[in-house]
Write a protein that holds these residues in place. Structure first.
Motif, PDB file in Angstrom:
ATOM      1  N   PRO B 478      -3.314   8.519   0.225  1.00 57.20           N
ATOM      2  CA  PRO B 478      -2.668   7.386   0.451  1.00 57.20           C
ATOM      3  C   PRO B 478      -3.183   6.444   1.320  1.00 57.20           C
ATOM      4  N   HIS B 479      -4.524   6.946   1.826  1.00 53.46           N
ATOM      5  CA  HIS B 479      -5.166   5.676   2.549  1.00 53.46           C
ATOM      6  C   HIS B 479      -6.507   5.445   2.102  1.00 53.46           C
ATOM      7  N   PRO B 481      -7.540   1.928   1.776  1.00 58.25           N
ATOM      8  CA  PRO B 481      -7.428   0.461   1.909  1.00 58.25           C
ATOM      9  C   PRO B 481      -8.790  -0.221   1.750  1.00 58.25           C
ATOM     10  N   SER B 612      12.647   3.966   1.861  1.00 60.21           N
ATOM     11  CA  SER B 612      11.602   4.590   1.379  1.00 60.21           C
ATOM     12  C   SER B 612      12.138   5.581   0.215  1.00 60.21           C
ATOM     13  N   PRO B 620       3.355   6.226  -2.362  1.00 59.90           N
ATOM     14  CA  PRO B 620       4.016   6.028  -0.904  1.00 59.90           C
ATOM     15  C   PRO B 620       4.250   4.549  -0.897  1.00 59.90           C
ATOM     16  N   GLU B 621       4.659   4.316   0.333  1.00 69.34           N
ATOM     17  CA  GLU B 621       5.085   2.969   0.622  1.00 69.34           C
ATOM     18  C   GLU B 621       3.557   2.168   0.979  1.00 69.34           C
ATOM     19  N   SER B 622       3.676   0.977   0.774  1.00 72.24           N
ATOM     20  CA  SER B 622       2.460   0.296   0.774  1.00 72.24           C
ATOM     21  C   SER B 622       1.305   0.757   1.535  1.00 72.24           C
ATOM     22  N   SER B 623       0.629   1.919   1.272  1.00 71.58           N
ATOM     23  CA  SER B 623      -0.431   2.411   1.897  1.00 71.58           C
ATOM     24  C   SER B 623      -1.833   1.689   1.929  1.00 71.58           C
ATOM     25  N   PRO B 627       0.055  -5.487   5.220  1.00 72.39           N
ATOM     26  CA  PRO B 627       1.286  -5.462   5.873  1.00 72.39           C
ATOM     27  C   PRO B 627       2.432  -6.240   5.266  1.00 72.39           C
TER      28      PRO B 627
END
Lengths: 128, 655
Positions: B478-479, B481, B612, B620-623, B627
């Motif tokens: 998920p992470h 970015p 969620s 997952p949510e906007s991972s 924002p």
């Protein structure tokens, strides 16, 4: 501190009651929060489980109402005045904390040291 | 009195015309429209009748001598313009129903009647079927009212599939049919075939006026209603509860309403828009010596007294020399000023902790009296409460050509392709303006690149629009970015922008392959119009996309930040799954629809903490960070916006 979907979340919590401080027009609590279900949990430096999307305390103003009440950096906020904080967006959490009509917030927070403390106390007094 | 009578006669004539039209028309659309005007006329007639009754009663009451009526009772607060716009009523289809794409489409025609102060307004008629997630009415209705107004909103619906010509079938056959059909269908038919059904209309206690009701043709029934007051007035969208009548068993016109209605109810009291009083005065601040009288031209408007040096300044839009607020003020007329002529009026305001008093001096007693009258009237006008804080904007939308209605093939995405033409130019306009006002160019660096996404939006000559987001985030990592600002996001031939994708995409990972392999790329053309919509909804709410499903909006809005550090970020979650199949496969339970309401309506009363759940297990949510900025208007402070665009992207808020 992460959760399994469908299972209840259990945690050792501490109650903290913070009186808001009036600063001009605003009521402030004296800390900053991070996290939320719309945020990237991998960037949370305070969470143990990097998929935990809860609301964490990221900064405490020294001498502010939060510090005085016993809030510490890295605490995870579970409830604010009865409102759940484990499954909220960042903005929802901020709003629940900054309601103008309320001048006291009662938080339920959890931190790792609490769990440790309970574990140790359990260890020394085993249940019969 | 005669006015109302004339209106009643007019409506009766209209009603007769509608009945005749209904009997004569053959096409379903015409029949629905005619039935709608019939219903509207009937309601108007009833409203005028009751108004007439009320007036007669008031006359009778006036003849009775009132005891001890103080003169203050005659003062009424000023009226104001009340506008309701952007009505949206969410529907709650069972997910099994919503995703069916075979079987006949049960359609209903719906419209709203709004009653305000004796006048009835109607919205356009909308056909609703199970592919819509909510009913949107584009009309804006403006009317004048006093602060104690009551705006009653009624939703009427009619099933648009009944066989209207039941009345014309020969009786024997008809009775055979009705008895051989199922229970509910038979009931409907029998009801439709009842001859000479009349609706009794009360006209104020006199003998009930029987208005003939046509036995053939569609009939509208009241499905839901609600009443709004001054306390519901706000400068942004709000959600209100609906009271629903009817149940699915017996009514063919029933629709699964979620139970609430979103709209924007704004009011502009006249005291905010007009000058209530103006004239020359002499002002001095309390504590000054008597010689410091300043002669000013004062204008009482919008809860403040603005004092200008010259009368021409008022029109010239020059800033007033002095502004005295008149909302939480104490005003007193004091005794004759020994130093000068005329009387003094002192105005005291509390600013923070201290009290500031200004003294006004007028030329004569009559002037003083008229100023005091104006102030008192102003205090009465404060009954508009929150409307007096700030002027709310009321705009009548200019008549735009409606988006072309495409033959629905069970997919809304067609509509979006067609209608995005209008919107892309406006979106780029808005974005350009925002850029300037927020001075983001320096921050975003390569911002023109994403601007050019919209500039390059020539109408779809190629069936293959730009896809700013095509990858799907895998649930595993998920992470991740990643922003790749160095890569130019838009390549000349409008290929999808690989630089913007998250590196950990799975399934439809490679942008190129995604575009070429997706079977629906030509038909759906999802992201480009939707990206304009996502930003649209963040811009002033009046440009909200019109006929889209909430579903579509939810998918585009989630996880779409403005991009930080230069590249246009996006994380595509359920929409990518929907790209692969004509219909979203993730379970869109009613819960998800509810949560979209909260994101779309700027101030929502139902905050769902289960938003969620709607994402299911896919992503997952906007991972990707970015924002998610909720679509509140450009009023968000600059500081907030900068924080959101910060590359760190893990938002922290100080409380």
């Amino acid at each position: 501190m992460s959760f399994v979907p469908g299972q209840p979340v259990t945690a050792v919590v501490q109650r903290i009651e913070i009186q808001k401080l009036c600063q001009g027009e605003n009521l402030i609590l004296g800390f900053s929060i991070g996290g939320g279900i719309d945020q990237d949990p991998g960037q949370n430096p305070f969470s143990e489980d990097k998929s935990d999307k809860g609301i964490y305390v990221t900064r405490i103003t020294p001498g502010g109402p939060a510090e005085v009440a016993g809030l510490r950096i890295g605490d995870k906020i579970m409830q604010v005045n009865g409102w759940d904080m484990t499954m909220v967006t960042h903005d929802q959490a901020r709003k629940k904390l900054t309601k103008k009509r309320e001048d006291v917030v009662r938080l339920l927070i959890t931190r790792k040291s609490l769990e440790e403390a309970v574990k140790h106390s359990k260890g020394s007094h085993p249940r019969q | 009195d005669s006015d109302i009578q004339k209106k009643i006669d007019h409506e009766i004539r209209m009603r007769d015309g509608a009945c005749k039209l209904l009997a004569a028309c053959s096409q379903r659309d015409q029949a629905l429209e005619a039935a709608k005007s019939l219903q509207t006329c009937s309601t108007r007639i009833m409203a005028y009748m009751s108004e007439l009754q009320r007036m007669k009663e008031a006359q009778v009451m006036q003849n009775v001598p009132r005891s001890d009526a103080s003169p203050m009772d005659d003062r009424l607060p000023c009226k104001g313009k009340v506008a309701i716009s952007d009505l949206r009523i969410p529907l709650m289809w069972k997910d099994t129903e919503y995703f069916k794409n075979k079987g006949e489409l049960h359609r209903c025609a719906v419209f709203c009647l709004l009653q305000l102060g004796g006048e009835i307004f109607d919205t356009d008629m909308v056909i609703v079927d199970r592919t819509l997630t909510d009913i949107c009415f584009d009309n804006t209705i403006v009317s004048e009212a006093s602060p104690g107004f009551e705006l009653r909103v009624e939703l009427y619906s009619c099933c648009s599939e009944d066989d209207y010509s039941a009345g014309s079938t020969p009786r024997k056959l008809a009775s055979k049919l009705s008895s051989s059909l199922g229970r509910s269908a038979g009931k409907k038919l029998r009801a439709a075939m009842e001859p000479g059904a009349c609706s009794p209309v009360s006209n104020g206690g006199a003998a009930p006026l029987l208005l003939p009701v046509p036995s053939v043709g569609p009939k509208y029934h009241l499905l839901a209603h609600t009443t709004l007051w001054l306390s519901h007035v706000q400068d942004s969208f709000r959600t209100h509860d609906l009271t629903i009548s009817g149940n699915p068993e017996e009514c063919s016109y029933w629709l699964p309403l979620y139970g609430s209605m979103c709209c924007r109810l704004a009011a502009q009291p006249h005291c905010m828009t007009r000058q209530m009083m103006a004239g020359w005065l002499k002002v001095k601040q309390c504590g000054g010596d008597p010689k410091t009288w300043t002669k000013v031209y004062a204008v009482l408007k919008a809860t403040s007294l603005s004092c200008y040096k010259r009368q021409e300044d008022v029109d010239a839009n020059v800033e007033p020399a002095l502004t005295i607020g008149i909302n939480t003020t104490r005003i007193r007329a004091s005794e004759k000023d020994p130093h000068g002529k005329g009387q003094n009026i002192s105005i005291s305001n509390r600013y923070g902790g201290e009290e500031v008093t200004h003294t006004l001096n007028t030329e004569s007693r009559e002037d003083t009296h008229s100023w005091m009258e104006a102030f008192w009237q102003h205090f009465y006008d404060m009954q508009w409460k929150q409307c007096c804080d700030d002027l709310m904007k009321i705009e009548l939308p200019s008549p735009r050509k409606p988006a072309p209605v495409t033959p629905k093939q069970g997919s809304l995405y067609h509509e979006m392709i067609e209608s995005s033409d209008d919107l892309s130019s406006t979106v780029s306009d808005i974005l350009a303006r925002r850029m300037q006002e927020l001075e983001l160019r320096s921050q975003l660096g390569t911002s023109p690149t994403w601007m050019s996404v919209f500039e390059e939006n020539s109408p779809k000559s190629t069936g293959f629009p730009v896809r700013p987001c095509t990858s799907r985030l895998s649930g595993h990592s998920p992470h991740s970015p990643h922003r790749l600002p160095s890569r130019s996001p838009v390549s000349p031939h409008r290929c999808p922008q690989p630089g913007l994708l998250s590196s950990d995409a799975s399934l439809t990972s490679d942008s190129d392959s995604h575009c070429s392999t997706s079977p629906c790329s030509h038909r759906h053309g999802w992201p480009e119009p939707s990206s304009s919509f996502s930003l649209l909804s963040s811009s002033p709410s009046r440009l909200r996309p019109r006929t889209l499903s909430l579903d579509a909006k939810l998918s585009t809005l989630r996880g779409r930040g403005y991009g930080g550090g230069g590249a246009f970020q996006c994380s595509c979650q359920p929409p990518s799954s929907s790209l692969l199949a004509p219909h979203p496969a993730s379970s869109h339970s009613p819960l998800s629809q509810r949560s979209t309401q909260t994101t779309l309506s700027c101030s929502s009363s139902t905050s769902s903490s289960s938003s969620s759940n709607s994402e299911g297990s896919h992503s997952p949510e906007s991972s990707e960070g970015g924002p998610f900025s909720r679509p509140s208007p450009a009023r968000r402070s600059l500081r907030n916006l900068r924080a959101r665009l910060d590359p760190r992207n893990w938002l922290q808020s100080q409380v």
